[in-house]
Every structure is written in structure tokens, then in C-alpha cells.
Design a protein around this motif. Sequence first.
Motif, short mmCIF file in Angstrom:
data_model
loop_
_atom_site.label_atom_id
_atom_site.label_comp_id
_atom_site.label_asym_id
_atom_site.label_seq_id
_atom_site.Cartn_x
_atom_site.Cartn_y
_atom_site.Cartn_z
N GLY A 207 -75.03 92.68 48.72
CA GLY A 207 -74.71 91.51 49.51
C GLY A 207 -73.23 91.25 49.68
O GLY A 207 -72.38 91.87 49.03
N LEU A 208 -72.92 90.32 50.60
CA LEU A 208 -71.57 89.86 50.89
C LEU A 208 -71.54 88.35 50.78
O LEU A 208 -72.41 87.67 51.34
CB LEU A 208 -71.15 90.24 52.32
N ASP A 209 -70.54 87.81 50.08
CA ASP A 209 -70.32 86.38 50.05
C ASP A 209 -68.84 86.12 50.31
O ASP A 209 -68.00 86.32 49.44
CB ASP A 209 -70.74 85.79 48.70
N PHE A 210 -68.53 85.68 51.55
CA PHE A 210 -67.16 85.35 51.95
C PHE A 210 -67.04 83.86 52.23
O PHE A 210 -66.12 83.43 52.93
CB PHE A 210 -66.76 86.13 53.21
N SER A 211 -67.94 83.06 51.71
CA SER A 211 -67.99 81.64 52.05
C SER A 211 -66.80 80.87 51.50
O SER A 211 -66.11 81.31 50.57
CB SER A 211 -69.30 81.03 51.50
N CYS A 212 -66.57 79.70 52.09
CA CYS A 212 -65.51 78.78 51.65
C CYS A 212 -64.14 79.44 51.63
O CYS A 212 -63.44 79.44 50.62
CB CYS A 212 -65.86 78.19 50.28
N ASN A 213 -63.77 80.02 52.75
CA ASN A 213 -62.43 80.55 52.98
C ASN A 213 -61.96 80.02 54.34
O ASN A 213 -62.49 79.02 54.84
CB ASN A 213 -62.44 82.07 52.94
N GLN A 214 -61.00 80.69 54.95
CA GLN A 214 -60.48 80.28 56.26
C GLN A 214 -60.60 81.41 57.27
O GLN A 214 -59.79 81.50 58.19
CB GLN A 214 -59.01 79.85 56.12
N PHE A 215 -61.58 82.29 57.10
CA PHE A 215 -61.75 83.40 58.02
C PHE A 215 -62.04 82.87 59.43
O PHE A 215 -62.76 81.88 59.60
CB PHE A 215 -62.89 84.31 57.57
N SER A 216 -61.49 83.56 60.43
CA SER A 216 -61.65 83.13 61.82
C SER A 216 -62.03 84.33 62.68
O SER A 216 -62.12 85.46 62.21
CB SER A 216 -60.35 82.48 62.31
N GLY A 217 -62.22 84.05 63.97
CA GLY A 217 -62.60 85.10 64.88
C GLY A 217 -64.10 85.33 64.87
O GLY A 217 -64.87 84.61 64.24
N GLU A 218 -64.54 86.34 65.59
CA GLU A 218 -65.96 86.62 65.71
C GLU A 218 -66.48 87.43 64.53
O GLU A 218 -65.74 88.14 63.86
CB GLU A 218 -66.23 87.37 67.03
N ILE A 219 -67.78 87.33 64.32
CA ILE A 219 -68.43 88.10 63.25
C ILE A 219 -68.56 89.54 63.72
O ILE A 219 -69.16 89.81 64.76
CB ILE A 219 -69.82 87.53 62.92
N PRO A 220 -68.02 90.50 62.97
CA PRO A 220 -68.13 91.90 63.40
C PRO A 220 -69.59 92.35 63.42
O PRO A 220 -70.29 92.24 62.41
CB PRO A 220 -67.34 92.67 62.32
N PRO A 221 -70.06 92.85 64.52
CA PRO A 221 -71.46 93.31 64.57
C PRO A 221 -71.71 94.49 63.64
O PRO A 221 -72.86 94.78 63.32
CB PRO A 221 -71.65 93.70 66.04
N GLU A 222 -70.63 95.16 63.19
CA GLU A 222 -70.79 96.32 62.30
C GLU A 222 -71.39 95.95 60.96
O GLU A 222 -71.88 96.83 60.23
CB GLU A 222 -69.44 97.01 62.07
N ILE A 223 -71.36 94.66 60.61
CA ILE A 223 -71.96 94.25 59.34
C ILE A 223 -73.43 94.66 59.28
O ILE A 223 -73.98 94.94 58.22
CB ILE A 223 -71.81 92.72 59.15
N ALA A 224 -74.06 94.74 60.43
CA ALA A 224 -75.48 95.08 60.48
C ALA A 224 -75.76 96.51 60.04
O ALA A 224 -76.92 96.89 59.86
CB ALA A 224 -76.03 94.85 61.89
N ILE A 225 -74.70 97.31 59.86
CA ILE A 225 -74.92 98.68 59.38
C ILE A 225 -75.43 98.66 57.95
O ILE A 225 -76.11 99.59 57.50
CB ILE A 225 -73.61 99.49 59.49
N PHE A 226 -75.15 97.56 57.19
CA PHE A 226 -75.61 97.46 55.80
C PHE A 226 -77.11 97.15 55.79
O PHE A 226 -77.52 96.05 55.49
CB PHE A 226 -74.89 96.34 55.05
N GLN A 227 -77.92 98.09 56.10
CA GLN A 227 -79.34 97.82 56.28
C GLN A 227 -80.07 97.50 54.98
O GLN A 227 -81.20 97.03 55.01
CB GLN A 227 -80.01 99.01 56.99
N ASP A 228 -79.45 97.76 53.83
CA ASP A 228 -80.06 97.39 52.55
C ASP A 228 -79.61 96.02 52.06
O ASP A 228 -79.99 95.60 50.97
CB ASP A 228 -79.71 98.43 51.48
N MET A 229 -78.83 95.30 52.86
CA MET A 229 -78.29 94.03 52.43
C MET A 229 -79.40 93.00 52.19
O MET A 229 -80.33 92.86 52.98
CB MET A 229 -77.31 93.49 53.46
N LEU A 230 -79.28 92.27 51.04
CA LEU A 230 -80.22 91.22 50.71
C LEU A 230 -79.64 89.83 50.96
O LEU A 230 -80.38 88.90 51.25
CB LEU A 230 -80.65 91.33 49.24
N VAL A 231 -78.31 89.68 50.82
CA VAL A 231 -77.67 88.37 50.94
C VAL A 231 -76.44 88.48 51.82
O VAL A 231 -75.62 89.39 51.64
CB VAL A 231 -77.26 87.83 49.55
#
Length: 672
Positions: free
Chosen positions: A470-494
Motif C-alpha cells: 500500500g501507499l499512504d501519502f495523506s496529510c501533506n501538501q501534494f498537488s497536481g493530478e493523480i498519476p494514472p500509473e499508480i494503477a500499475i500496482f495491481q497487488d495494492m490493498l490500501v
Amino acid sequence: MTSIRIMNLEYNEFTDNVASSPLTSLTSLEFLSISGNHFDIPSSLGPLANHSRLKVLFLDDTKLTIDTKIASSTPRLQLKVFRMSNSRSKGFKVTSIGFLNHQYDLRIMDLSTNDIKGPFPSWLLENNTKLKYLFMRDNSFTTLELPSVNLFYLLVMDISNNGIRGELTTKFWANVPNLLYLNLSTNGLEGSIPYELGSIKSLTILDLSSNNFSGGPPIQLLDSNLSLYTLNVAYNNLQGEFVFSANTMNPNLSYLRLDHNMFTGNLSFLSSHVNLWLLDISNNNFIGKIPRLIANWSLLTALDLSKNQLDGLVPQELCNLGELKYLDLSDNNLYGPLPSFFIAQQMSNLSQLSILSLRGNSFDGTFPKQLCNLKSLSMIDLSENNLFGPLPSCLGPINFSSEYANKVTSTPGTFMSDGEWSPWYYVRSVHTAFYHYDLEGEPLPAHTVGIITKKRFDSYKGYALLEMVGLDFSCNQFSGEIPPEIAIFQDMLVLNLSNNKLTGHIPTSFSSLTKIESMDLSYNNLIGSIPEELTQLNSLEVFNVSYNDLSGAIPNTNQFGAFDESSYYGNHLLCGLPLSNNCSTTINVNCSITKSCMKAKDDGFIDGETFYISSGVSYITVLLVLPVVLFINPQWRQGWFHYVELVITTCESLFITCSYFVQDGFRKLSNC
């Protein structure tokens, strides 16, 4: 048939009364296993009393029936290996072990996971002075009184997870000079840890975790026993500083767990332990900086310094730890930019890193793209920091995979016997330094990782940790669009990207995350509709897109029909169930009004000088021109009052719409 020496019938569906079965006549048996069947076995073991050659008896997952008969003579049966360990799933519990009263030659005994009550049966040790391996964990012993006889042969003793209370007496430790492994964890033991434990020079593994020990740190134990390989005192009430003598050096200590106590002081004491491969000091009150000497521990596999009061920069030298698989520095007072830690030319040295948690510090700067070079990562937690800028598209090539389970295997430690009996051939339940091996021989890591998932902070350990991706980048100041490449992590649970400043649409590529269980995109500035393709995510249990600027109809097929309105709060242009506003009657807000409100929300401020000049000119013009015009022409005067009424009505609608955006902004600022 009467000459059979070895018989293994374990884990079938046999049903028989042993007293009337052919087993009673097989007196030549030396090895017998009838574990996991439905035999009716009397608790006295009377049907086997004349099996004088029987040396190994396995009765795992077997229920003894109460036998009221009193033996007329001493049984000829004298075992060397006896195992009656029950799994919790079977529900079989042995409550009495009186049938062992006449056993005097036991070398290996496993009575784990039963319901044996009362004081620890010290008479078993008095009767069997040649006992080498004793496993009696997961029972209901209340006190621990150990015999004063010399147990010269005892190597392994595990009486963990019982109800033992009181203090440890010191008389026993002088009678076990060759003890290698002692596990007293998960009891209710109190008082100080006896420093006499250090006098057992052969002691290699000591686990006193999850008790109520108090007093100072086990300095004397570490200082006096140079054979100690593993020390675990986690989850106690120990406190104070670690201060060693100048000449203290323990070259053999490899596994040290001090977590969940109240230790204080800095980490300079770590200089005495140079060959650690697992260090967990989390959940204490340690202060100061992370010592650079950690970079010299070339064998370090897991490092957990979380939930302390450490400060300063993260030493760049940590990048030299080529064997590091698990790193948790979360919930400290660390600061500075992450790129000062993840340096491009050194990043390849961390090629084994699988879990990275830096949550709850004060790191700033942009996302370090060097992280994308770590192909073994399975979980990243950068939440609750001050990181900003876009999320990089290079996240795609990272090999997030549950294959992590295959990357952290370990060979169980083996204690060599005298050649007559091989203990691990008969007893498959083994505890080792870093891993606990279950009855099937599968490794379970001891450390725990926390991550925000399913609307709560969850801890993962054991198999759950091995499978955690999983990835947890919450509670920061990230901006811009969500990279669609994240979907490559097909085993992601969170996936948790909440409480940032992300814009644009929800990527339709997220429909490829077929294993995902929790997706949190709340408190951002996402626009557009919720992709219908996400309804294909059959494993999704939690979905949260609240407090964005989404619009359109909410998908309601498959598991999306189970999400309540809290998943969609704060998106005033969304419609359909579970929200109350119907899509057919939803008011279409003027596009220009929406854009102006969004611009005000994004920009936050306008140029003050321009505002005051333009307002002043307009005000003076209205005051001078308007009365003259209205006085000259009565029709214009009537039209003016009609226009004023129309403007008031329109502004009320505009105010309501814009106020929603302002309220959402305050919610997003205060949520973290």
C-alpha cells in the motif's frame, strides 16, 4: 504385524476405542503417532502400559477421556519423546497430566495449547532430570515454582502465554547451567528482571516480553552475558537510561527488542552492539539524534525507531544498509527534506528495502523520485509531513508485490542434540530470534507496522504484514493530478491520498486495482464524476471521496451500493443514492459562478491595490451619476428598482453556493 516398530496414522478420520483396538497388541512399537483422529483414549494411557519399547508418542489434537481406573502396577511404558499439543481450531484441551506421574526418562515434552491449570508442574522436572526440551506454552498456569534439582541437560524451556504471576525467584537459574533458550513472555510476571539470569553463560535466546516487569533496563544482563544472541523485553514497564561501562561490547547480540517501555536518554548505548540485524526501540522516550554508527551495521535487516522523541536530520549513511528490509522512523521530531536522505547514487544500496514508514514527522520538500529506484518496496507511509509538489509518475515501475513474503524468509535455528534424538524431527514448533515458526513451519515476523486504512489506524503483523501492499501519502501538501500509473500496482490493498491539494479527475485506470480494499481520496480538489469503471473493484470495502468538487451521478452497482453517504459528503454537485438529492431535480449552478468560486478557493487572495482603486472609482461614479439619471427619467427609475430586486435574489443564490466552497476549505485545513 506384531513386529511393527514405527506406525504413523496421524490426521485421518479413524474412530476407535484404543483399549479394544489392535494397537494394544503391537508391543514392538517404538514410534506411534495417532494425532488428529477420533480415537477414544483413556487419560491413564492404560492400553499402552505394556509397550515397553515405545519411546516416541504423538497425541496432538486428541481428546483424552476421563479414566477412573487405578493402575494395579507401575506401567512398563517409559517415553523419551511425548507430544500432546493441541491447535486452538480443534478445541481439544488436556486439563490434567497425572498420567505422566510414572514417566522418568523424558527428553522432549510438548504439552502446548491445552488448559492445564494451577501451579507449574515442577514435579515433571524433578522426575525427568534428563529433560532437554520443554514446551508448555498456551496453558493456564498461575505460579512458577521451579525445582532446586540440577537440570544439567535442559536446553530449551518455553512456558509463555500462561497466567503466571508474581516475581521470578533466583534459585532456579543456578541449576540450569546449559540453558540455551528461555521464553517466559506473555504472562503477568512482576518485579525487576533478575540480574542472575546473566549468570547462565550459555543463554542464547531470552524472551521476557509482554509481562509487568518494572525497574531499570537490563544492563547487567547485557553486560555479563556475551553469548546472548536475542533479547526481547518489549511490552513491560521498564524505565531509565542505558549506561554501559566503557569496555562493554557484545559482538553476538543480533536481535534486540526494547519497544513499548518507558526508557529514556539518548541512543549512544548502541555503540556497544555492533552486529545487530534487528533493532526495535519504538514506543519509548528516547531523545537526541539518530546515531550515524547505525550505518556500520552491515547486517541490519529491520530498524524501528518510531514513536520516540528523536530529532534532527536522518543520517545519509543509512543508505549504506544493503540488507535493510524494514525501516520505521515515524512519529518523531525529525525534520529536513527527504532528498537529503535519499541520494541518487546511494539509493541502490537500499535495494532490499520493503517497508518504509516516515509518518508523523516534519519532513518537507518534494517527493524524492529516487524512491522509484527501490524495486522491492511493498509499503510506503509518508503521511502527516509537509511534503509538497506533484506525485511523480515514476511510481509505476516500483515492484509493489506480495512477493515480499518470499524476500524475508529465514532458516529456523536448530539446537544440536547428542545424536540419539533429533528434537526438531519430532517437535515442529520452533521459536527463533526474528521469526516465530508456526506448527506448519511458516515464518511470522515479530515486528508490527501501522497504516491508516479502512477509516482507522490498523496494525499489521505476521502474514498480514507479509501480504500488506500500500501507499499512504495523506496529510501533506501534494498537488497536481493523480498519476494514472499508480494503477500499475495491481497487488495494492490500501491507497490513501487524502488531505492534500490534488486536482483533476479520478483516474479510470484505478479499475485495475483488483485487490484493493481501501481507497481514500477525501479532502482534495478533485473534479468530474466518479468513474463507473470503479464498480469492478469487488474487493473494495472502504471508498471515501468526501470533500472534493466531484459532480454527477454516484455509481450504485456492485459493492458501491453498500457505501453510505459519509463516503460522499462535501461534494455538492454529486447526486443519487445514498445522498438525498435526486439527479433529476439537481439544480444546475451557472458555470461562471462555479468557476469564480473555485478560483477564489484556489487563489485565496486578490491584489489589494487594484481592488481598492477600482472599488473607489466605482463608488464615486455611482454616487454622482445614479441620482441624476433616476431623477430625470421616471421609467429608468422604475427599471432600476426592479433590477435591484433581481440582483438581491441572484446574490442570495450565489452566496449560498460560494459559502459551500468556503466551508469545505475550512474543513480540509482542520482535518489533519
